[in-house]
Write a protein that holds these residues in place. Structure first.
Motif, PDB file in Angstrom:
ATOM      1  N   LYS A 456     -11.074   2.930  14.099  1.00  0.00           N
ATOM      2  CA  LYS A 456     -11.104   4.159  13.319  1.00  0.00           C
ATOM      3  C   LYS A 456     -10.526   3.809  11.959  1.00  0.00           C
ATOM      4  CE  LYS A 456      -9.568   8.936  13.036  1.00  0.00           C
ATOM      5  NZ  LYS A 456     -10.932   9.397  12.732  1.00  0.00           N
ATOM      6  N   ASP A 457     -11.329   3.894  10.934  1.00  0.00           N
ATOM      7  CA  ASP A 457     -10.900   3.536   9.581  1.00  0.00           C
ATOM      8  C   ASP A 457     -10.004   4.653   9.041  1.00  0.00           C
ATOM      9  OD1 ASP A 457     -10.583   2.572   7.052  1.00  0.00           O
ATOM     10  OD2 ASP A 457     -12.670   2.854   6.433  1.00  0.00           O
ATOM     11  N   VAL A 458      -8.729   4.341   8.834  1.00  0.00           N
ATOM     12  CA  VAL A 458      -7.779   5.319   8.290  1.00  0.00           C
ATOM     13  C   VAL A 458      -7.830   5.190   6.777  1.00  0.00           C
ATOM     14  CG1 VAL A 458      -5.381   6.091   8.259  1.00  0.00           C
ATOM     15  CG2 VAL A 458      -6.347   5.080  10.346  1.00  0.00           C
ATOM     16  N   SER A 459      -8.410   6.173   6.117  1.00  0.00           N
ATOM     17  CA  SER A 459      -8.701   6.046   4.683  1.00  0.00           C
ATOM     18  C   SER A 459      -8.011   7.104   3.832  1.00  0.00           C
ATOM     19  CB  SER A 459     -10.218   6.124   4.458  1.00  0.00           C
ATOM     20  OG  SER A 459     -10.741   7.320   4.995  1.00  0.00           O
ATOM     21  N   SER A 460      -6.937   7.699   4.365  1.00  0.00           N
ATOM     22  CA  SER A 460      -6.191   8.684   3.582  1.00  0.00           C
ATOM     23  C   SER A 460      -4.697   8.447   3.740  1.00  0.00           C
ATOM     24  CB  SER A 460      -6.537  10.108   4.031  1.00  0.00           C
ATOM     25  OG  SER A 460      -6.150  10.309   5.379  1.00  0.00           O
ATOM     26  N   GLY A 461      -3.929   8.930   2.766  1.00  0.00           N
ATOM     27  CA  GLY A 461      -2.482   8.790   2.797  1.00  0.00           C
ATOM     28  C   GLY A 461      -2.022   7.504   2.123  1.00  0.00           C
ATOM     29  N   SER A 462      -0.709   7.364   1.941  1.00  0.00           N
ATOM     30  CA  SER A 462      -0.157   6.174   1.292  1.00  0.00           C
ATOM     31  C   SER A 462       1.256   5.934   1.787  1.00  0.00           C
ATOM     32  CB  SER A 462      -0.156   6.345  -0.233  1.00  0.00           C
ATOM     33  OG  SER A 462       0.764   7.358  -0.602  1.00  0.00           O
ATOM     34  N   ASN A 463       1.756   4.728   1.522  1.00  0.00           N
ATOM     35  CA  ASN A 463       3.141   4.400   1.873  1.00  0.00           C
ATOM     36  C   ASN A 463       3.963   4.053   0.635  1.00  0.00           C
ATOM     37  OD1 ASN A 463       2.011   1.912   1.282  1.00  0.00           O
ATOM     38  ND2 ASN A 463       2.960   0.847   3.018  1.00  0.00           N
ATOM     39  N   GLY A 464       3.502   4.477  -0.542  1.00  0.00           N
ATOM     40  CA  GLY A 464       4.213   4.212  -1.777  1.00  0.00           C
ATOM     41  C   GLY A 464       3.337   4.532  -2.970  1.00  0.00           C
ATOM     42  N   SER A 465       3.784   4.086  -4.147  1.00  0.00           N
ATOM     43  CA  SER A 465       3.053   4.386  -5.378  1.00  0.00           C
ATOM     44  C   SER A 465       2.446   3.153  -6.034  1.00  0.00           C
ATOM     45  CB  SER A 465       3.998   5.075  -6.376  1.00  0.00           C
ATOM     46  OG  SER A 465       5.127   4.250  -6.637  1.00  0.00           O
ATOM     47  N   CYS A 466       2.432   2.018  -5.331  1.00  0.00           N
ATOM     48  CA  CYS A 466       1.884   0.795  -5.910  1.00  0.00           C
ATOM     49  C   CYS A 466       0.351   0.834  -5.907  1.00  0.00           C
ATOM     50  CB  CYS A 466       2.384  -0.427  -5.146  1.00  0.00           C
ATOM     51  SG  CYS A 466       1.826  -0.510  -3.430  1.00  0.00           S
ATOM     52  N   ALA A 467      -0.252  -0.155  -6.533  1.00  0.00           N
ATOM     53  CA  ALA A 467      -1.706  -0.183  -6.668  1.00  0.00           C
ATOM     54  C   ALA A 467      -2.416  -0.287  -5.327  1.00  0.00           C
ATOM     55  CB  ALA A 467      -2.116  -1.342  -7.578  1.00  0.00           C
ATOM     56  N   THR A 468      -1.783  -0.936  -4.340  1.00  0.00           N
ATOM     57  CA  THR A 468      -2.431  -1.131  -3.041  1.00  0.00           C
ATOM     58  C   THR A 468      -1.798  -0.282  -1.944  1.00  0.00           C
ATOM     59  OG1 THR A 468      -0.988  -3.022  -2.549  1.00  0.00           O
ATOM     60  CG2 THR A 468      -3.101  -3.490  -3.626  1.00  0.00           C
ATOM     61  N   CYS A 469      -0.999   0.704  -2.323  1.00  0.00           N
ATOM     62  CA  CYS A 469      -0.265   1.491  -1.338  1.00  0.00           C
ATOM     63  C   CYS A 469      -1.078   2.627  -0.717  1.00  0.00           C
ATOM     64  CB  CYS A 469       0.993   2.089  -1.971  1.00  0.00           C
ATOM     65  SG  CYS A 469       2.272   0.885  -2.370  1.00  0.00           S
ATOM     66  N   THR A 470      -2.227   2.929  -1.280  1.00  0.00           N
ATOM     67  CA  THR A 470      -3.033   4.039  -0.790  1.00  0.00           C
ATOM     68  C   THR A 470      -4.135   3.535   0.129  1.00  0.00           C
ATOM     69  OG1 THR A 470      -2.597   5.308  -2.801  1.00  0.00           O
ATOM     70  CG2 THR A 470      -4.497   5.972  -1.476  1.00  0.00           C
ATOM     71  N   ALA A 471      -4.265   4.178   1.286  1.00  0.00           N
ATOM     72  CA  ALA A 471      -5.318   3.806   2.217  1.00  0.00           C
ATOM     73  C   ALA A 471      -6.682   4.067   1.596  1.00  0.00           C
ATOM     74  CB  ALA A 471      -5.168   4.591   3.514  1.00  0.00           C
ATOM     75  N   LYS A 472      -7.653   3.255   1.986  1.00  0.00           N
ATOM     76  CA  LYS A 472      -8.999   3.387   1.453  1.00  0.00           C
ATOM     77  C   LYS A 472     -10.005   2.984   2.522  1.00  0.00           C
ATOM     78  CE  LYS A 472      -8.841  -1.274  -0.610  1.00  0.00           C
ATOM     79  NZ  LYS A 472      -9.837  -1.897   0.301  1.00  0.00           N
ATOM     80  N   THR A 473     -11.252   3.136   2.228  1.00  0.00           N
ATOM     81  CA  THR A 473     -12.299   2.738   3.165  1.00  0.00           C
ATOM     82  C   THR A 473     -12.232   1.234   3.384  1.00  0.00           C
ATOM     83  OG1 THR A 473     -13.721   4.540   2.424  1.00  0.00           O
ATOM     84  CG2 THR A 473     -14.774   2.706   3.579  1.00  0.00           C
ATOM     85  N   GLY A 474     -12.282   0.831   4.647  1.00  0.00           N
ATOM     86  CA  GLY A 474     -12.174  -0.587   4.975  1.00  0.00           C
ATOM     87  C   GLY A 474     -10.723  -1.021   5.045  1.00  0.00           C
ATOM     88  N   TYR A 475     -10.486  -2.285   4.779  1.00  0.00           N
ATOM     89  CA  TYR A 475      -9.138  -2.829   4.903  1.00  0.00           C
ATOM     90  C   TYR A 475      -8.213  -2.289   3.813  1.00  0.00           C
ATOM     91  CZ  TYR A 475      -5.141  -5.885   5.017  1.00  0.00           C
ATOM     92  OH  TYR A 475      -3.850  -6.341   5.078  1.00  0.00           O
TER      93      TYR A 475
END
Length: 601
Positions: A456-475
């Motif tokens: 199940k691709d989790v593509s919402s939410g984040s664990n911080g404010s960095c450039a790669t901290c936000t979930a997205k489609t795929g990895y």
């Protein structure tokens, strides 16, 4: 930690002084003038390093909810959290203290009202199994076929690595099993000096084995000291690994302390016990020292998993190792049926390593990362969408319940999934999966149809404010590839190509690892009648001590063991060729034997 290169050359003056004084560089005295038929045995303590003083922490959270005994309703339990109580490392004892303080401050003899803004949902094992697509447990596991038993992890072993001691772990597991109709587990404590590897695990019943680890990766009869935080971690690890793989053997290994070296030694002890899945629900901030411990994650037939941590965007050891599957966390919403909803848990760890090179399994399948990216996968971890854990305080017998979360909770459940996959592989006549990265990244993640079915691709939410901290489609780094759809995942892993232990170097090249201590000298030479002063270099990454056995030494040859190699002195060498057979055994239980050719012209 820097990668220690333990090779050096003894100067003529230094070796002469060692021989004259009978010393061994401050480590051990040299073995003097031994006949060829005799064996030389030396022991040396290796120097400390930057990671020696690093202490890991358990990565669990618990919701601030005064849970009553579970009622096993079909729907998840819902409640309101006590406001202002931190969830990280919240034990039942600390929660009770907070409740008493609120009662006293209210002046009414009862707890102050719960916060209406923080809703807590707590799931049972049956609800989690249904949410992630695992089969429902039968009323009885007796009489199952081999294929049916494999779906519950039969015949496999899960190693749960922790620090300190939980004296009530067996009673807690028994209460958990009784409440949720899970298979009961027999229990025993492994005796010091027990024969290793362990006998094969039962294919019909669950067993809990508790082992106390020493600093030399051996079993002792002395239990570590008690710590309520680690005891809670142990309880949730054992109970939820069992909930996912209820017929697997559980081996709890308790390290004497939470130092990185002690926890690594506990993993080394697991390696000695036999093939299986290693679950590590703890973490320490990564550093230049992390790769020094990689050899301990290289045993054949072993899968290693670790929590990514619970402090938001950050990278921690051991999950940063390229040989460890890093498990991140999500927030789960499930009310029955076939559909679950998940978003990134804000507390989950994950990010890009500052020290570890990009492994080949990532360089070919994900883009935009210069070095090792974590997480690899994810599972429910939000304490406010928590899962029941039974706890018993030290010296007590009453069972109390918490709503547990954290990537601590994600990790043993993924370990249970890999144990089930291994059981299915064995039932199909295949070898154990071993390190799962190639299967996860190249055989599933890189194949769109497989990926869509398995995760199940989790593509919402984040664990911080960095450039790669936000979930997205795929990895993405907060949740990796996402959370498992258990049926397709197990089908894919049970047929996946198994990978041998390996190491990943710079540039994304993966090579077979030569684990354990290594000699860096293969030959010595000298002249008859002239004293020979030489050195034999060796390396032992991650080890803190080394035992050395030397066979084939001629009469008159002596040795001194230092922290960086063997000093060799032969006052009156004889023309000819001699082969020294040298065995190096480090405190991690890894052994290497090699030959050094000595030619005297």
């Amino acid at each position: 930690m820097r990668s220690t290169a333990l090779s050096w050359t003894l100067s003529l003056i230094t070796v002469a002084a060692l021989t004259a004084c009978g010393g061994g560089g401050g480590d051990v005295p040299p073995a003097q003038a031994l006949a060829a038929a005799q064996g030389v045995r030396l022991h040396v303590a290796l120097p400390g390093d930057a990671g020696a003083s690093v202490v890991a922490q358990p990565t669990f959270h618990a919701a601030a909810v005064d849970l009553a005994e579970p009622d096993n309703d079909a729907a998840p339990h819902r409640s309101l959290a006590l406001s202002g109580v931190p969830t990280q490392g919240l034990t039942r004892e600390r929660l009770d203290a907070s409740l008493r303080a609120r009662a006293q401050s209210s002046g009414a003899g009862e707890a102050a009202p719960m916060a209406s803004t923080t809703a807590v949902t707590t799931y049972t094992p049956a609800q989690i199994r249904a949410a992630y697509g695992l089969p429902a447990l039968p009323a009885s596991t007796s009489g199952l076929t081999a294929a049916q038993a494999a779906q519950f992890g039969a015949g496999q072993t899960i190693y749960l690595i922790n620090a300190k001691h939980n004296p009530n772990v067996a009673a807690e597991l028994a209460a958990f099993n009784s409440k949720f109709a899970l298979p009961a587990c027999s229990s025993r404590t492994l005796a010091a000096g027990a024969s290793l590897p362990l006998a094969a695990a039962s294919k019909t019943d669950c067993e809990l084995v508790v082992a106390y680890s020493t600093s030399a990766a051996a079993v002792t009869s002395t239990a570590p000291g008690y710590d309520s935080g680690w005891a809670t971690e142990i309880a949730l690890d054992v109970q939820w690994a069992h909930a996912i793989a209820p017929l697997a053997r559980l081996v709890l290994i308790e390290a004497p302390d939470a130092g990185v070296a002690s926890l690594s030694n506990a993993v080394a002890l697991a390696n000695k016990m036999g093939a299986g899945v290693v679950s590590m629900s703890f973490g320490a901030p990564e550093g230049s020292w992390t790769s020094t411990y990689d050899n301990v994650f290289s045993a054949a037939g072993m899968s290693y998993l670790a929590a990514t941590g619970d402090n938001g965007a950050a990278v921690s050891w051991p999950s940063v190792s390229t040989r460890v599957m890093a498990v991140g966390g999500t927030t789960l919403t499930y009310s029955g049926g076939n559909t679950r909803t998940e978003t990134t848990w804000t507390g989950t760890g994950g990010g890009t390593s500052a020290f570890v090179a990009l492994p080949s399994y990532q360089s070919g399948t994900i883009g935009g990362y210069a070095r090792r990216a974590v997480a690899d996968v994810a599972f429910n971890a939000d304490p406010n969408t928590g899962q029941y854990v039974a706890t018993i305080a030290q010296g007590a017998s009453t069972v109390r319940w918490i709503s547990a979360g954290g990537t601590s909770l994600s990790t043993p459940q993924w370990a249970g999934l890999l144990a089930v996959a291994n059981a299915m592989r064995v039932a199909a006549g295949k070898s154990l999966l071993g390190q799962p990265h190639a299967a996860i990244y190249q055989q599933i993640g890189a194949v769109p149809s497989q990926y869509a079915a398995v995760f199940k691709d989790v593509s919402s939410g984040s664990n911080g404010s960095c450039a790669t901290c936000t979930a997205k489609t795929g990895y993405d780094t907060p949740t990796g590839w996402g959370t498992p759809n258990a049926g397709p995942l197990l089908a894919s892993l049970s047929g996946a190509t198994a990978s041998a232990p390996g190491t990943t170097g710079a540039g994304g090249t993966t090579t077979t690892s030569s684990t354990g201590p290594q000699l860096s000298t293969t030959s010595l030479s000298g002249t008859a009648g002239r004293p020979l002063f030489a050195s034999i270099g060796y390396s032992a990454p991650g080890a803190t001590s080394l035992s050395i056995t030397i066979g084939g030494a001629p009469g008159g040859m002596s040795f001194s063991a230092g922290s960086t190699g063997l000093g060799v002195v032969w006052p009156n060498p004889v023309a000819g060729t001699t082969n020294l057979v040298i065995t190096l055994k480090d405190n991690l239980g890894q052994t290497t034997t090699a030959t050094v050719k000595v030619t005297i012209s």
